[in-house]
Design an enzyme around this catalytic site. Structure first.
Site, mmCIF file in Angstrom:
data_model
loop_
_atom_site.group_PDB
_atom_site.id
_atom_site.type_symbol
_atom_site.label_atom_id
_atom_site.label_comp_id
_atom_site.label_asym_id
_atom_site.label_seq_id
_atom_site.Cartn_x
_atom_site.Cartn_y
_atom_site.Cartn_z
ATOM 1 N N LYS A 195 -50.269 78.825 49.405
ATOM 2 C CA LYS A 195 -51.327 77.906 49.737
ATOM 3 C C LYS A 195 -52.340 78.644 50.538
ATOM 4 O O LYS A 195 -53.356 78.567 50.272
ATOM 5 C CB LYS A 195 -50.835 76.874 50.401
ATOM 6 C CG LYS A 195 -49.945 75.624 49.716
ATOM 7 C CD LYS A 195 -49.026 74.742 50.232
ATOM 8 C CE LYS A 195 -48.132 73.968 49.295
ATOM 9 N NZ LYS A 195 -47.304 72.871 49.825
ATOM 10 N N GLN B 173 -45.114 71.280 55.641
ATOM 11 C CA GLN B 173 -44.516 71.788 54.346
ATOM 12 C C GLN B 173 -43.007 71.051 54.440
ATOM 13 O O GLN B 173 -42.396 71.279 55.320
ATOM 14 C CB GLN B 173 -44.200 73.055 54.380
ATOM 15 C CG GLN B 173 -43.387 73.730 53.277
ATOM 16 C CD GLN B 173 -44.320 73.746 51.883
ATOM 17 O OE1 GLN B 173 -45.622 73.661 51.678
ATOM 18 N NE2 GLN B 173 -43.618 72.908 50.826
ATOM 19 N N ASP C 236 -52.407 65.831 51.844
ATOM 20 C CA ASP C 236 -51.116 65.910 50.562
ATOM 21 C C ASP C 236 -51.235 64.297 50.230
ATOM 22 O O ASP C 236 -50.704 63.961 49.320
ATOM 23 C CB ASP C 236 -49.978 66.063 51.566
ATOM 24 C CG ASP C 236 -49.422 67.317 51.011
ATOM 25 O OD1 ASP C 236 -49.840 67.989 49.847
ATOM 26 O OD2 ASP C 236 -48.493 68.088 51.599
#
Ligand code: NAP
Length: 286
Positions: free
Chosen positions: A54, A98, A121
């Site tokens: 990422k 994460q 997200d």
């Protein structure tokens, strides 16, 4: 019939080129450089690879990334305080924690601590609600990537029978909602679905996200169907495979995604898209 293999790497490359241009435009017009903060807790090797990828993708398109790593035994309060600081930091337009978090953590409390305006997200309850009502702000990245792939391939969804195998909060459920939004008739299957093939055989478009190699065999797929394989499984040999019998199904489907090189590169790309969208919104509101 031999299926067209949908090249996720090529589609992602084209979207990332647009991201790079959008980042430059934002800087030129509003003096804003999009920033993404990534929070990693613990030492799960797969998570470390995802975070590294990422950060690399951010560099590739000119997004500034901020990386925060904590040991497995960090006090959850320390992570919550970091999220509060990032919520208030004007250089940060997107915050990503994460997953998975160590089991001592209340994952929902952590995800909901993220300012919904920076929740790139799309896991905050506000953004989940927005998705359900058809007003998505940050569509969750994996299903968003699948939608983009279908769009790039010119695969229409209106009135189509779409079957989603997998009903998780991060893939299956938002996937089904996005497909419904495009006027598909959607069925969602899960581990307790009786006679999975009875459903998959009806699919004009079949999206599989269960995490089981070879779950979907050629006899479970309708001739000419579009088959999107979201699954990522590492076999004992070290080989990465999806959830479908790729070689068998490519002889029957009209389109199929490979693993690797299918949905995976799209997921990270849509994270970049969501981060740039957040920075653009902040430019418009200032
Ligand atoms: P998850 O949270 O474990 O959910 C799996 C879903 O599949 C659950 O809804 C489960 O049903 C269902 N399922 C399990 N076995 C099944 C079976 N035999 N028949 C039908 N449904 C079954 O996993 P996830 O996070 O959604 O991820 C799914 C897969 O996608 C994994 O392989 C993951 O690595 C991969 N993934 C890939 C990307 C990417 O970028 N390509 C991104 C995210 C995830 P129940 O709800 O009944 O338990």
């Amino acid at each position: 019939m031999t299926a067209k293999i949908i090249d996720g790497v090529a589609i992602a490359k084209s979207i990332r080129a647009q991201c790079r241009a959008d980042v430059q435009e934002l800087l030129r017009r509003a003096g804003i450089s999009p920033g993404l903060a990534v929070v990693l807790v613990g030492n799960d090797p797969a998570s470390a690879i995802y975070v590294r990828n990422k950060i690399r993708a951010c560099q590739e398109v000119g997004i500034t990334s901020f990386r925060f790593e904590y040991s497995q035994d960090v006090d959850p309060q320390t992570v919550l305080q970091k999220i509060a600081d990032l919520n208030a930091d004007p250089r940060v337009h997107g915050i990503l924690v994460q997953l998975p978090l160590p089991c001592r953590f209340d994952m929902h409390a952590v995800l909901h601590a993220i300012d919904s305006a920076k929740d790139v997200d799309g896991f905050h309850l506000y953004n989940v609600g927005a998705l359900i009502t058809g007003n998505a702000v940050y569509p969750p990245c994996t299903p968003y990537g699948v939608m983009k792939m279908l769009e790039y391939e010119g695969i229409g969804l209106e009135g189509k029978n779409v079957v989603v195998v997998g009903a998780s909060n991060i893939v299956g459920k938002p996937m089904a909602l996005m497909l419904m939004q495009r006027d598909a008739t959607v069925s969602i299957c899960h581990a307790k679905t009786r006679d999975l093939a009875q459903f998959t055989l009806l699919a004009d478009v079949l999206v599989v996200a269960a995490g089981h190699p070879n779950l979907i065999l050629p006899q479970m797929v309708r001739t000419g169907a579009v088959v999107i394989d979201v699954g990522i499984n590492r076999l004992q040999t070290g080989r990465l495979v999806g959830d479908i019998d790729f070689e068998g199904i490519r002889e029957k489907a009209s389109h199929v995604t490979p693993v690797p090189g299918g949905v995976g590169p799209m997921t990270i790309t849509m994270l970049l898209v969501n981060t740039i969208a957040s920075a653009t919104r902040s430019a418009l509101s200032s």
